[in-house]
Scaffold this motif. Structure first.
Motif, short mmCIF file in Angstrom:
data_model
loop_
_atom_site.label_atom_id
_atom_site.label_comp_id
_atom_site.label_asym_id
_atom_site.label_seq_id
_atom_site.Cartn_x
_atom_site.Cartn_y
_atom_site.Cartn_z
N HIS A 87 1.22 -1.57 0.12
CA HIS A 87 -0.12 -0.04 0.04
C HIS A 87 0.96 1.33 0.02
O HIS A 87 0.96 2.29 -1.02
N VAL A 88 2.00 1.03 0.97
CA VAL A 88 2.95 2.51 0.81
C VAL A 88 3.49 2.42 -0.78
O VAL A 88 3.55 3.89 -0.67
N ALA A 91 1.35 4.21 -2.70
CA ALA A 91 1.85 5.61 -3.28
C ALA A 91 2.91 6.56 -3.13
O ALA A 91 2.90 7.26 -3.60
N LEU A 92 3.73 5.93 -2.79
CA LEU A 92 5.25 6.56 -3.39
C LEU A 92 5.77 6.28 -4.65
O LEU A 92 6.11 6.84 -5.16
N LEU A 95 3.89 8.90 -7.33
CA LEU A 95 4.32 10.01 -6.12
C LEU A 95 5.68 9.36 -7.62
O LEU A 95 5.65 10.55 -8.68
N LEU A 153 11.93 10.77 -0.77
CA LEU A 153 12.00 9.92 -1.32
C LEU A 153 12.53 8.72 -1.85
O LEU A 153 11.90 7.53 -1.79
N MET A 156 12.68 6.62 1.20
CA MET A 156 12.12 5.87 2.40
C MET A 156 12.18 4.85 0.94
O MET A 156 12.34 3.08 1.40
#
Lengths: 226, 226
Positions: A87-88, A91-92, A95, A153, A156
């Motif tokens: 899920h993360v 999103a990342l 982006l 980004l 991470m």
DNA sequence: TCAATGGTTATTGTCGACAATGGCGCCGGG
DNA sequence: CCCGGCGCCATTGTCGACAATAACCATTGA
């Protein structure tokens, strides 16, 4: 994959950190097993000082779990953990793909296109399929993430999440059962980036990762059908 | 804000980690200044061992920057860094808001509503405005992030990004110049969560953070108009 | 006067030893 | 036979000292 493994540079703690991380990710040290500081120190031929620093760094990356005065154990991912991570990632990396479409240099785009071409060739020839499904896939995503030119980004995704994803792939020896589809999706993402269509790139990347997650959820159901 | 500061629990390294992190975030130790291990060890009354472990952990959170054999210095955020962080926040907190709308318990929603009510009251009475603009705002976001029930997401936002955001706010003594608007946006987000409208909650949260970013970009232009 | 080079010094990197805490097995009582 | 307490042991937490590296400064030569 990406990090320099030159054993003659930097500090002792850095080297033992790299080696230990690699051993954990590749499953050389069994997931969930207890590891003693003294044992590890002997294994890597260093004192406990640098080793402890390496452990702390791996702990903050969630590759090791520590309990005070009790011990350290290798993290073992559950399916739920992996779903959370995806899920993360959705999103990342969505982006990242959008930013990459806007900010990638012409050279970076060319390199990405070339990489994809290599993958398609490998796929056609049925060569090194396992590699494509593992490190090759990550290489593709790796390039796009770098193309975002957003250091936070990048840190991470590359610095934290990807090691967990890699560990999972080794742990469950996940051979993605949809390489052709994935490759096709990669192609469309690259096309969007080449067209500098940020919204499309983001949408396609999110969908790509979302489908990978659904694929994992299916596998999980098949293995343990409640 | 959230982390336990009980000085009589856990290990020495943990405590010095918390204290050092707090001193860095609050600006007690000047951003960009060099810090010596021996000095810090004396300052907190511990040996260099635990202190080094704390330093490593703060380094991986990007609150400290280390150079081998040279020294450690407190991170000093640039505007560009902050913009990067806000892009990531937009993606992650958008995800968090969507998940929160779907997964928050009734109790959590009630608590969130109550918190917002308190903020609105404080705002009306013009009481403790600075607090609302700093920690209060973070409290609101904090609740929603927790409501996502996604440990990886929580760790990335609370455990990593938020300390940087807080440090920035202290560093530039940013008094958000749009508290009424922000509060109004908070209200709408809560309404979406109460209605269990995940898409709307995500959209509103993304817009909320996006506007905060634009606000910062404006401030940056005003301060240094190139 | 400036630049290069050597030494000096302060700082970090590494190590081994000691202290403290929690786990585990043994023993005794019920 | 089971349960609780007690003591030993392994492991981690902490510390101080030594080694290594790089920055700083002075000196000397051009």
């Amino acid at each position: 994959m990406n990090e320099v493994l030159v054993d003659s540079s930097r500090t002792l703690a850095d080297r033992v950190f790299s080696r230990l991380q690699d051993d954990i990710v590749r499953g050389v040290i069994a997931p969930g097993s207890k590891v003693s500081e003294t044992d590890l120190a002997g294994r890597y031929g260093v004192s406990r000082g640098p080793l402890r620093e390496a452990i702390r760094r791996l702990e903050s990356r969630k590759l090791l779990e520590r309990e005070v005065h009790v011990g350290t154990r290798v993290a073992s991912l559950s399916f739920d953990d992996l779903i959370e991570i995806y899920h993360v990632r959705e999103a990342l990396e969505g982006l990242a793909a959008g930013l990459a479409a806007r900010l990638m240099t012409a050279e970076e785009v060319a390199g990405l296109t070339e990489l994809l071409g290599q993958h398609e060739q490998q796929q056609d020839l049925r060569h090194d399929t396992a590699y494509f499904q593992r490190e090759g896939d990550l290489d593709f995503h790796y390039r796009i993430i770098q193309g975002s030119h957003n250091r936070t980004l990048i840190r991470m995704l590359i610095g934290e999440l990807y090691h967990l994803v890699r560990m999972y792939r080794y742990q469950f020896s996940t051979v993605a059962n949809r390489p052709q589809k994935a490759l096709h999706e990669h192609r469309r993402i690259v096309e969007a980036i080449e067209a500098r269509d940020a919204e499309m790139a983001e949408l396609l990347m999110r969908r790509h990762i979302s489908r990978a997650r659904e694929n994992i959820e299916q596998q999980a159901q098949q293995r343990s059908p409640q």
